[in-house]
Write a protein that holds these residues in place. Structure first.
Motif, mmCIF file in Angstrom:
data_model
loop_
_atom_site.group_PDB
_atom_site.id
_atom_site.type_symbol
_atom_site.label_atom_id
_atom_site.label_comp_id
_atom_site.label_asym_id
_atom_site.label_seq_id
_atom_site.Cartn_x
_atom_site.Cartn_y
_atom_site.Cartn_z
ATOM 1 N N ASP A 52 66.506 -39.986 149.286
ATOM 2 C CA ASP A 52 67.000 -41.369 149.336
ATOM 3 C C ASP A 52 65.836 -42.367 149.366
ATOM 4 O O ASP A 52 65.861 -43.390 148.674
ATOM 5 N N VAL A 53 64.829 -42.062 150.183
ATOM 6 C CA VAL A 53 63.659 -42.946 150.265
ATOM 7 C C VAL A 53 62.930 -42.975 148.930
ATOM 8 O O VAL A 53 62.506 -44.044 148.448
ATOM 9 N N LEU A 54 62.791 -41.789 148.308
ATOM 10 C CA LEU A 54 62.095 -41.712 147.029
ATOM 11 C C LEU A 54 62.819 -42.525 145.956
ATOM 12 O O LEU A 54 62.196 -43.241 145.166
ATOM 13 N N ASN A 55 64.152 -42.466 145.953
ATOM 14 C CA ASN A 55 64.931 -43.225 144.968
ATOM 15 C C ASN A 55 64.729 -44.734 145.139
ATOM 16 O O ASN A 55 64.555 -45.465 144.165
ATOM 17 N N VAL A 56 64.775 -45.190 146.395
ATOM 18 C CA VAL A 56 64.577 -46.622 146.653
ATOM 19 C C VAL A 56 63.180 -47.052 146.232
ATOM 20 O O VAL A 56 62.984 -48.119 145.628
ATOM 21 N N LEU A 116 56.192 -53.531 149.254
ATOM 22 C CA LEU A 116 57.441 -53.416 148.490
ATOM 23 C C LEU A 116 58.601 -53.482 149.473
ATOM 24 O O LEU A 116 58.565 -52.813 150.513
ATOM 25 N N ALA A 117 59.626 -54.269 149.141
ATOM 26 C CA ALA A 117 60.777 -54.436 150.038
ATOM 27 C C ALA A 117 62.055 -54.569 149.210
ATOM 28 O O ALA A 117 62.000 -54.847 148.007
ATOM 29 N N TYR A 118 63.202 -54.329 149.885
ATOM 30 C CA TYR A 118 64.493 -54.481 149.187
ATOM 31 C C TYR A 118 65.534 -55.051 150.151
ATOM 32 O O TYR A 118 65.361 -55.041 151.369
ATOM 33 N N LYS A 119 66.651 -55.527 149.554
ATOM 34 C CA LYS A 119 67.764 -56.031 150.358
ATOM 35 C C LYS A 119 69.044 -55.861 149.563
ATOM 36 O O LYS A 119 69.134 -56.255 148.398
ATOM 37 N N ASP A 120 70.046 -55.240 150.195
ATOM 38 C CA ASP A 120 71.362 -55.091 149.556
ATOM 39 C C ASP A 120 72.170 -56.359 149.786
ATOM 40 O O ASP A 120 72.241 -56.869 150.906
#
Length: 822
Positions: free
Chosen positions: A279-283, A412-416
């Motif tokens: 899951d971490v690798l995909n993100v 690197l960051a993300y937000k749903d």
């Protein structure tokens, strides 16, 4: 009057009218393709990716325009051009985006043109070796002239006195005139022997030989003299990017799920793949491949190429190293909105629709900015956990640690996006931190060892770069250039110093960061003129051209170097490798010492030939060595000797010596020891043979004089043959090291012996010789060979020689020199 008459020419009148019309209508007000040489102030130029900026100008309008100014300013990071930073410079390249530019300056008035003007200042300076050789040649020539005049006067006076004592002064015959003519011929021959006309030949041969060998070692020598100058270099001012480093940005370290790791860029995959969940690798892969302005392209052969800025390319390359597929990620994720990189925000963001229907925002950029935008981070299981103040401090410590290792950090960051009302806008807060990546331009393989070799050889290495001082210092320490007590300074601080302060500063200066072309030029000029250093400069950009031109030797990069830099350089380093520069220095030192060997050999012949003829003329009124014999010895000494000794290859011991200073004497005390010792032996043997040779050899009869003179000539030549072998090494006892590997030297020694046999045995009338029996031949060879054990004894005699006490050549000290001191 002439101008007025010319103005009446019909063709000229037509051309003038056309010129006026052309000035009146410059471009017709429409977009058209014109030569860059036809650009004038006021033109509007359209620029796109890959274009070279043709003139200085001001940005009018455009989109996401990034300019690579490394060829002009030395800065490896591309510059974002916008209304607040609108200036464009000729010679730079458009790396991304497109735009319009108003031309403000063309030709020699551009920044590029001003750099070119500095290249035309001054003429060609003589190299340090040329200056020294000119002095040596002048002294030898004057000494030879004095001995020639003295020899002629002594012979003439003795002849006239003898003629007067015999009461024959009033009776002159053609034989008397012939004797005087022979005396004059002998005197002229002495001058011919004394004048070192073989010296330029030895220099040229040695330089040409080194030039050919260096070409095989990835160094193209444009000027022959550059070889020997590099051998005398006391300082190398090198740039960073592409010379010390590979000029290829890679991800070197990462921080993911609370752990910092080294990246394995040599294997097929990075080990991080095994340490984190799927899951971490995909993100992480989604963040890398979707939030980028660059792309991965495959050609027909399946070869992968990454197009984009160096930083973006490094991150994409890391994504591929994790096993990701760029095309697959782009195909399954739909791009909804893009906010390109902005120099003010220092971030880039995208909004994408995932295959499962989720809307996700990705953001990357400067570490300290992204961390402030993050409220949580992702753990090893792929779960989102809140970021406490302590965790934020830990992350910042990691970022600072990366920065201290000369790594450029990005987060690197993300937000749903779950709120339907915000699905069309990119958020600026509440992100989840995925990773911190540390990007660097790796040190070239072999650079550390090359710098170490330079330091052992007494060559100071200074790094002059346009990068920031922290990065520069970290790279310099990694290369071994910057030590604890050394100085690193920014160009802005350096240029504010007075010339006297600069002179005091430079000996300790090892790193100059954020330097301008002028700073580099001033550094080189001050080091040369005030500190009397022999300076080598490396460079690849147009901005380096003035320093390359000012230096004693300029080294341009063959791969990354601009044509302007190459034209200004003496040597082009074809593989852009610092280790190649060290190899040039090694060959340069070989050139210098090979010429020293030749001069040592030549001076020994000179002294013996001059003294034997002069002493013999004073004592007996005749010279044992005839003009033809002296010319043959001159041929051995000059042409063949130059060819033999000038082609000796270098050995590693050359890079364990201090460089020869600009003011140091070319003929060292060690050389004088060898010259004087061998000359005394040869003179003693030849004088004894000249005055009591008949008695020692038991020669009687009418041809005894001819035999003893031939024997003297033969012994003299064999003394030179064996002394030529002695001259293969000025200090070391083992003169046979590598002799069979140098086939040129072996062939010349054998050829000299063969020709000597032919001259003595078959050219009697021409060379004034008579055939010798085998006993006299053997004795000639033995007398010549004795010079070899004498050379061993001489090399065991210690002499003081002047070398620098430290690497800055501030003082001098007498140190012993013997067979074991290289």
């Amino acid at each position: 009057m002439f101008v007025w008459e010319a103005l009446h020419d019909l063709t000229l009148i037509i051309l003038i009218i056309c010129a006026v019309l052309s000035i009146a209508v410059i471009r017709d007000g429409i977009r058209q393709k014109v030569s860059i040489y036809d650009l004038v102030v006021g033109d509007i130029v359209h620029l796109s990716i890959g274009d070279q900026v043709p003139a200085d100008g001001i940005f009018i309008s455009g989109y996401n325009m990034l300019i690579d100014q490394s060829s002009l300013t030395g800065e490896s990071v591309p510059i974002d051009i916008c209304e607040k930073r609108p200036f464009l410079l000729a010679g730079t390249k458009v790396q991304d985006g497109s735009g319009k530019m108003l031309v403000t300056t063309v030709g020699m008035r551009t920044e590029w043109g001003k750099l070119m003007e500095t290249l035309s200042e001054g003429g060609e300076d003589e190299t340090p070796l040329q200056v020294k050789l000119n002095g040596v040649a002048t002294i030898i020539g004057k000494i030879g002239l004095v001995f020639a005049v003295l020899t002629f006067l002594v012979l003439t006076v003795r002849f006239l006195v003898g003629k007067g004592l015999r009461h024959e002064f009033t009776r002159w015959s053609s034989g008397d005139a012939l004797k005087l003519l022979n005396y004059f011929a002998t005197a002229v021959t002495i001058i011919v022997v004394a004048v070192p006309e073989g010296l330029p030949l030895a220099v040229t041969l040695s330089l040409a030989f080194a030039m050919k060998k260096l070409m095989n070692d990835k160094a193209l020598v444009r000027h022959l003299s550059a070889c020997e100058t590099m051998g005398s270099a006391t300082c190398i001012c090198t740039d960073k990017t592409g010379t010390l480093t590979t000029n290829h940005m890679v991800v070197s370290k990462t921080w993911v799920c609370g752990k910092a790791k080294e990246v394995n860029n040599t294997g097929p995959k990075d080990s991080l793949v095994n340490d984190i969940s799927e899951d971490v690798l995909n993100v992480l892969l989604q963040a890398i491949f979707n939030n980028t302005g660059s792309e991965v392209v495959k050609d027909k052969d399946g070869k992968t190429t990454i197009l984009g800025t160096p930083t973006e390319a490094a991150i994409l390359e890391y994504g591929l190293l994790l096993g990701g597929d760029f095309e697959e990620q782009r195909s399954i994720c739909k791009m909804l909105k893009v906010e390109p990189f902005n120099s003010e925000k220092k971030t880039m963001s995208v909004l994408v629709a995932l295959p499962d229907g989720k809307i996700r925002a990705f953001c990357k950029g400067a570490s300290e900015i992204i961390v402030k935008m993050c409220y949580s981070s992702i753990n090893g299981n792929g779960e989102t956990v809140p970021l406490s103040e302590e965790q934020v401090r830990n992350v910042m410590d990691v970022i600072n640690g990366f920065a201290n290792e000369a790594l450029r950090t990005l987060c690197l960051a993300y937000k749903d996006i779950n709120d339907d009302s915000n699905k069309n806008s990119i958020p600026d807060s509440a992100y989840t931190l995925i990773a911190v990546v540390g990007i660097k331009d790796p040190i070239r393989p072999g650079v550390k060892e090359a710098v170490k070799t330079c330091l052992a050889a007494g060559i100071t290495v200074r790094m002059v770069t346009g990068d920031n001082i922290n990065t520069a210092k970290a790279i310099a320490k990694e290369c071994g250039i910057l030590l604890d007590d050394d100085l690193a300074i920014e160009g802005s601080d350096f240029r504010q110093k007075t010339p006297e302060e600069m002179s005091q500063l430079i000996p300790k200066l090892k790193v100059m960061a954020r330097s301008s072309p002028t700073d580099k030029h001033v550094l080189v000029k001050t080091a040369r003129n005030s500190l009397r250093e022999v300076v080598a400069v490396t460079g690849d950009g147009t901005n380096d051209a003035p320093a390359l031109h000012e230096a004693d030797i300029g080294l341009a990069m063959g791969i990354s170097g601009t044509e302007v830099a190459k034209e200004s350089a003496d040597v082009i380093v074809l593989d852009d490798n610092f280790a190649t520069i060290v190899n040039v220095a090694k060959w340069g030192r070989s050139v210098y010492i090979n010429i020293q060997k030749f001069v040592q050999f030549q001076l020994t012949v000179n002294i013996v030939a001059l003294m034997i003829n002069f002493i013999s003329a004073c004592a007996s009124g005749s010279a044992p060595l005839t003009a033809v014999q002296l010319l043959w010895v001159n041929l051995i000494m000059d042409t063949l000797g130059a060819l033999a000794l000038a082609t000796e290859p270098p050995h590693d011991g050359l890079m364990r010596r201090r460089p020869v200073g600009r003011t140091e004497s070319f003929i060292t005390r060690t050389m004088w020891r060898n010259i004087i010792g061998q000359s005394i032996y040869q003179l003693a043997v030849l004088l004894v043979l000249n005055f009591v040779g008949k008695q020692i050899l038991g020669l009687r009869g009418s041809d005894s004089t001819a035999v003893v003179n031939t024997f003297i000539f033969n012994t003299f030549v064999f003394c030179q043959v064996f002394n030529e072998i002695n001259s293969r090494d000025i200090e070391k006892i083992n003169i046979f090291r590598g002799i069979l590997g140098n086939w040129i030297f072996t062939v010349i020694i054998v050829s000299t012996v063969v020709f000597q046999v032919i001259i003595v045995e078959f050219l009697g009338t021409f060379a004034s010789t008579v055939p010798l029996n085998w006993q006299l031949w053997l004795l000639s060879v033995l007398l010549g060979a004795i010079s070899m054990p004498i050379a061993v004894v001489l090399k065991c005699i210690p002499v003081g020689r002047i070398i620098a006490t430290d690497k800055h050549h501030d003082g001098y000290d007498l140190l012993p020199s013997g067979p074991d001191l290289a």
